[in-house]
Motif scaffolding. Structure first.
Motif, PDB file in Angstrom:
ATOM      1  N   THR A 175       0.817  -1.237  -0.196  1.00 24.25           N
ATOM      2  CA  THR A 175       0.201   0.007   0.062  1.00 24.25           C
ATOM      3  C   THR A 175       1.063   1.149   0.090  1.00 24.25           C
ATOM      4  O   THR A 175       2.107   1.241   0.336  1.00 24.25           O
ATOM      5  N   ILE A 176       0.288   2.472  -0.275  1.00 28.97           N
ATOM      6  CA  ILE A 176       0.775   3.617  -0.149  1.00 28.97           C
ATOM      7  C   ILE A 176      -0.454   4.801  -0.172  1.00 28.97           C
ATOM      8  O   ILE A 176      -1.352   4.632  -0.685  1.00 28.97           O
ATOM      9  N   MET A 177       0.182   5.750   0.437  1.00 27.12           N
ATOM     10  CA  MET A 177      -0.732   6.687   0.704  1.00 27.12           C
ATOM     11  C   MET A 177      -0.566   7.725  -0.906  1.00 27.12           C
ATOM     12  O   MET A 177       0.568   7.944  -1.456  1.00 27.12           O
ATOM     13  N   MET A 178      -1.812   8.074  -1.463  1.00 25.34           N
ATOM     14  CA  MET A 178      -1.757   8.968  -2.824  1.00 25.34           C
ATOM     15  C   MET A 178      -0.823   9.992  -2.557  1.00 25.34           C
ATOM     16  O   MET A 178      -0.392  10.465  -3.673  1.00 25.34           O
ATOM     17  N   GLU A 179      -0.716  10.797  -1.824  1.00 21.38           N
ATOM     18  CA  GLU A 179      -0.135  11.745  -1.347  1.00 21.38           C
ATOM     19  C   GLU A 179       1.266  11.625  -1.568  1.00 21.38           C
ATOM     20  O   GLU A 179       2.108  12.607  -2.210  1.00 21.38           O
ATOM     21  N   GLU A 180       1.869  10.422  -1.247  1.00 19.87           N
ATOM     22  CA  GLU A 180       3.233   9.903  -1.376  1.00 19.87           C
ATOM     23  C   GLU A 180       3.683   9.944  -2.850  1.00 19.87           C
ATOM     24  O   GLU A 180       4.739  10.302  -3.404  1.00 19.87           O
ATOM     25  N   VAL A 181       2.444   9.345  -3.721  1.00 19.82           N
ATOM     26  CA  VAL A 181       2.703   9.098  -4.959  1.00 19.82           C
ATOM     27  C   VAL A 181       2.770  10.257  -5.692  1.00 19.82           C
ATOM     28  O   VAL A 181       4.035  10.566  -6.468  1.00 19.82           O
ATOM     29  N   LEU A 182       2.086  11.040  -5.491  1.00 18.57           N
ATOM     30  CA  LEU A 182       1.830  12.345  -6.338  1.00 18.57           C
ATOM     31  C   LEU A 182       3.210  13.325  -5.828  1.00 18.57           C
ATOM     32  O   LEU A 182       3.242  14.165  -6.717  1.00 18.57           O
ATOM     33  N   ALA A 183       3.809  13.193  -4.925  1.00 17.36           N
ATOM     34  CA  ALA A 183       5.175  14.072  -4.543  1.00 17.36           C
ATOM     35  C   ALA A 183       6.146  13.447  -5.565  1.00 17.36           C
ATOM     36  O   ALA A 183       6.809  14.397  -5.776  1.00 17.36           O
ATOM     37  N   ILE A 219       0.871   0.136 -11.375  1.00 20.86           N
ATOM     38  CA  ILE A 219      -0.634   1.020 -11.438  1.00 20.86           C
ATOM     39  C   ILE A 219      -1.132   0.841 -10.072  1.00 20.86           C
ATOM     40  O   ILE A 219      -0.607   0.262  -9.150  1.00 20.86           O
ATOM     41  N   LEU A 220      -2.040   1.842  -9.821  1.00 24.21           N
ATOM     42  CA  LEU A 220      -2.432   2.033  -8.394  1.00 24.21           C
ATOM     43  C   LEU A 220      -4.066   1.590  -8.420  1.00 24.21           C
ATOM     44  O   LEU A 220      -4.656   2.014  -9.284  1.00 24.21           O
ATOM     45  N   VAL A 221      -4.166   0.645  -7.477  1.00 26.15           N
ATOM     46  CA  VAL A 221      -5.410  -0.005  -7.278  1.00 26.15           C
ATOM     47  C   VAL A 221      -6.337   0.566  -6.211  1.00 26.15           C
ATOM     48  O   VAL A 221      -5.734   0.502  -5.162  1.00 26.15           O
ATOM     49  N   ASP A 222      -7.634   0.927  -6.567  1.00 19.99           N
ATOM     50  CA  ASP A 222      -8.502   1.359  -5.440  1.00 19.99           C
ATOM     51  C   ASP A 222      -9.524   0.647  -5.329  1.00 19.99           C
ATOM     52  O   ASP A 222     -10.080   0.157  -6.311  1.00 19.99           O
ATOM     53  N   PRO A 223     -10.046   0.393  -4.050  1.00 20.26           N
ATOM     54  CA  PRO A 223     -11.264  -0.817  -3.797  1.00 20.26           C
ATOM     55  C   PRO A 223     -12.380  -0.270  -4.413  1.00 20.26           C
ATOM     56  O   PRO A 223     -13.186  -1.106  -4.967  1.00 20.26           O
ATOM     57  N   GLU A 224     -12.585   1.175  -4.618  1.00 21.82           N
ATOM     58  CA  GLU A 224     -14.125   1.364  -5.260  1.00 21.82           C
ATOM     59  C   GLU A 224     -13.696   1.655  -6.843  1.00 21.82           C
ATOM     60  O   GLU A 224     -14.808   1.262  -7.629  1.00 21.82           O
ATOM     61  N   ARG A 252      -3.494   0.322  -3.201  1.00 20.47           N
ATOM     62  CA  ARG A 252      -2.713  -0.776  -3.516  1.00 20.47           C
ATOM     63  C   ARG A 252      -1.707  -0.335  -4.594  1.00 20.47           C
ATOM     64  O   ARG A 252      -1.991   0.019  -5.672  1.00 20.47           O
ATOM     65  N   VAL A 253      -0.720  -1.159  -4.544  1.00 28.51           N
ATOM     66  CA  VAL A 253       0.368  -0.784  -5.576  1.00 28.51           C
ATOM     67  C   VAL A 253       0.622  -2.131  -6.439  1.00 28.51           C
ATOM     68  O   VAL A 253       1.019  -3.205  -5.690  1.00 28.51           O
ATOM     69  N   LYS A 254       0.351  -2.393  -7.726  1.00 26.24           N
ATOM     70  CA  LYS A 254       0.469  -3.407  -8.408  1.00 26.24           C
ATOM     71  C   LYS A 254       1.550  -3.209  -9.376  1.00 26.24           C
ATOM     72  O   LYS A 254       1.218  -2.706 -10.408  1.00 26.24           O
ATOM     73  N   ALA A 255       2.447  -4.136  -9.325  1.00 29.18           N
ATOM     74  CA  ALA A 255       3.794  -3.957 -10.463  1.00 29.18           C
ATOM     75  C   ALA A 255       3.050  -4.926 -11.777  1.00 29.18           C
ATOM     76  O   ALA A 255       2.568  -5.908 -11.534  1.00 29.18           O
ATOM     77  N   LEU A 256       3.613  -4.184 -12.877  1.00 27.12           N
ATOM     78  CA  LEU A 256       3.179  -4.676 -13.957  1.00 27.12           C
ATOM     79  C   LEU A 256       4.073  -5.878 -14.338  1.00 27.12           C
ATOM     80  O   LEU A 256       3.809  -6.701 -15.195  1.00 27.12           O
ATOM     81  N   ILE A 257       5.358  -5.698 -13.967  1.00 30.09           N
ATOM     82  CA  ILE A 257       6.360  -6.549 -14.332  1.00 30.09           C
ATOM     83  C   ILE A 257       7.478  -6.861 -13.017  1.00 30.09           C
ATOM     84  O   ILE A 257       7.216  -5.862 -12.172  1.00 30.09           O
ATOM     85  N   GLU A 258       7.943  -8.038 -13.105  1.00 32.62           N
ATOM     86  CA  GLU A 258       8.950  -8.041 -11.957  1.00 32.62           C
ATOM     87  C   GLU A 258      10.055  -7.597 -12.037  1.00 32.62           C
ATOM     88  O   GLU A 258      11.033  -7.166 -11.082  1.00 32.62           O
ATOM     89  N   PHE A 282       8.311   6.377  -6.206  1.00 33.21           N
ATOM     90  CA  PHE A 282       7.988   6.028  -4.934  1.00 33.21           C
ATOM     91  C   PHE A 282       8.094   4.909  -4.111  1.00 33.21           C
ATOM     92  O   PHE A 282       8.358   3.814  -4.788  1.00 33.21           O
ATOM     93  N   THR A 283       7.973   4.930  -2.814  1.00 34.78           N
ATOM     94  CA  THR A 283       8.178   3.677  -1.944  1.00 34.78           C
ATOM     95  C   THR A 283       6.897   2.969  -1.406  1.00 34.78           C
ATOM     96  O   THR A 283       6.621   3.662  -0.586  1.00 34.78           O
ATOM     97  N   ALA A 284       6.645   1.989  -1.666  1.00 36.21           N
ATOM     98  CA  ALA A 284       5.575   1.466  -1.194  1.00 36.21           C
ATOM     99  C   ALA A 284       5.655   0.864   0.256  1.00 36.21           C
ATOM    100  O   ALA A 284       6.714   0.846   0.798  1.00 36.21           O
ATOM    101  N   SER A 285       4.707   0.009   0.860  1.00 36.85           N
ATOM    102  CA  SER A 285       4.913  -0.380   2.220  1.00 36.85           C
ATOM    103  C   SER A 285       5.772  -1.638   2.313  1.00 36.85           C
ATOM    104  O   SER A 285       6.222  -2.093   3.313  1.00 36.85           O
ATOM    105  N   ASP A 286       5.968  -2.127   1.237  1.00 37.83           N
ATOM    106  CA  ASP A 286       6.908  -3.558   1.253  1.00 37.83           C
ATOM    107  C   ASP A 286       8.522  -2.805   0.905  1.00 37.83           C
ATOM    108  O   ASP A 286       9.595  -3.736   1.016  1.00 37.83           O
TER     109      ASP A 286
END
Length: 250
Positions: free
Chosen positions: A36-44, A99-104, A82-88, A49-53
């Motif tokens: 996970t990550i807060m959107m404000e961190e991505v937009l910065a 990509i960034l995935v939102d529950p809604e 949520r942060v979903k990598a497209l390639i490893e 950007f660094t996710a929770s992992d």
């Protein structure tokens, strides 16, 4: 009881439909195990950007005309995604496209493009997804939202300055001719290649342009839009590595 089951099943389908509603959502099914990550961190810093992992990521298939043109959107304030990598594989800077995935809303690429916060930079997404995002980008531009209010990032190639070399941008121009060698296809936008813009397509990617729906043979004399990194090799050029970098306007 059967009616209740059918109603519940229909409800589940409707819930899925609210997320999987665009051509870009085929890979955005929410996975609770994703970092996970807060959107404000991505937009910065969308470019790193660094996710929770603890891993580094960047927004896939999206970029900004300039870093300071990334605008705020109240929707994204204090929102965890949520942060979903497209390639490893990571790039030379240790980043993975994601990509960034939102529950809604599923894949938030759609929201970012519609808000005029980013421009599309074709790279990894499926053809139908990129066509959809470019269409949304055109709509945002027509509505003058986001960066399209502050600065029109589309240029006529004759107005390109030396300071734009090395930057990613969008150019509109009339295609004068199409040339072909054994290794490359040349889209010529003037008679003097040392002065006028040239679009270059490597032979290995030419089939992708046909699959995408482009017929280069009918584009001569028509106005097109190119997006890519402006380069200088005696004359200005853009290498078209992905067919979504080219749009027919006429």
């Amino acid at each position: 009881m059967f009616r209740g089951f059918v109603a519940f099943f229909c409800f589940l389908l409707s819930c899925i439909g609210t997320v999987l509603a665009t051509p870009c959502d085929e890979r955005s099914v929410l996975d609770e195990s994703l970092p996970t990550i807060m959107m404000e961190e991505v937009l910065a810093n969308p470019l790193r950007f660094t996710a929770s992992d603890g891993e580094f990521y960047y927004l896939a298939d999206l970029t900004m005309a300039e870093q300071d043109l990334l605008l705020a959107d109240d929707f994204f304030e204090e929102r965890e995604v949520r942060v979903k990598a497209l390639i490893e594989q990571t790039d030379r800077w240790g980043r993975r496209p994601a990509i960034l995935v939102d529950p809604e809303l599923g894949d938030l690429s759609v929201r970012l493009v519609k808000a005029g916060m980013v421009i599309v930079r074709p790279q990894l997404r499926a053809f139908n997804c990129l066509k959809f995002l470019i269409k949304l980008e055109s709509m945002a531009r027509e509505k003058n939202v986001g960066l399209w209010v502050i600065k029109n990032v589309i240029n006529d190639y004759k107005s390109i300055s030396y300071e734009q070399i090395g930057l990613y941008g969008i150019v509109e121009a009339k295609l004068i001719s199409v040339g072909q060698t054994r290794s490359k296809t040349y889209l010529n936008f003037g008679e003097r290649w040392t002065e006028d813009l040239t679009g270059i397509i490597q032979r290995g990617t030419l089939a992708d342009f046909s699959e995408f729906g482009h017929d280069l043979s009918v584009m001569k004399g028509k106005r097109v839009r190119l997006r890519g990194v402006m380069q200088l090799n005696q004359g200005p050029l853009i290498e078209l590595k992905h067919p979504a970098q080219l749009e027919l306007l006429d």
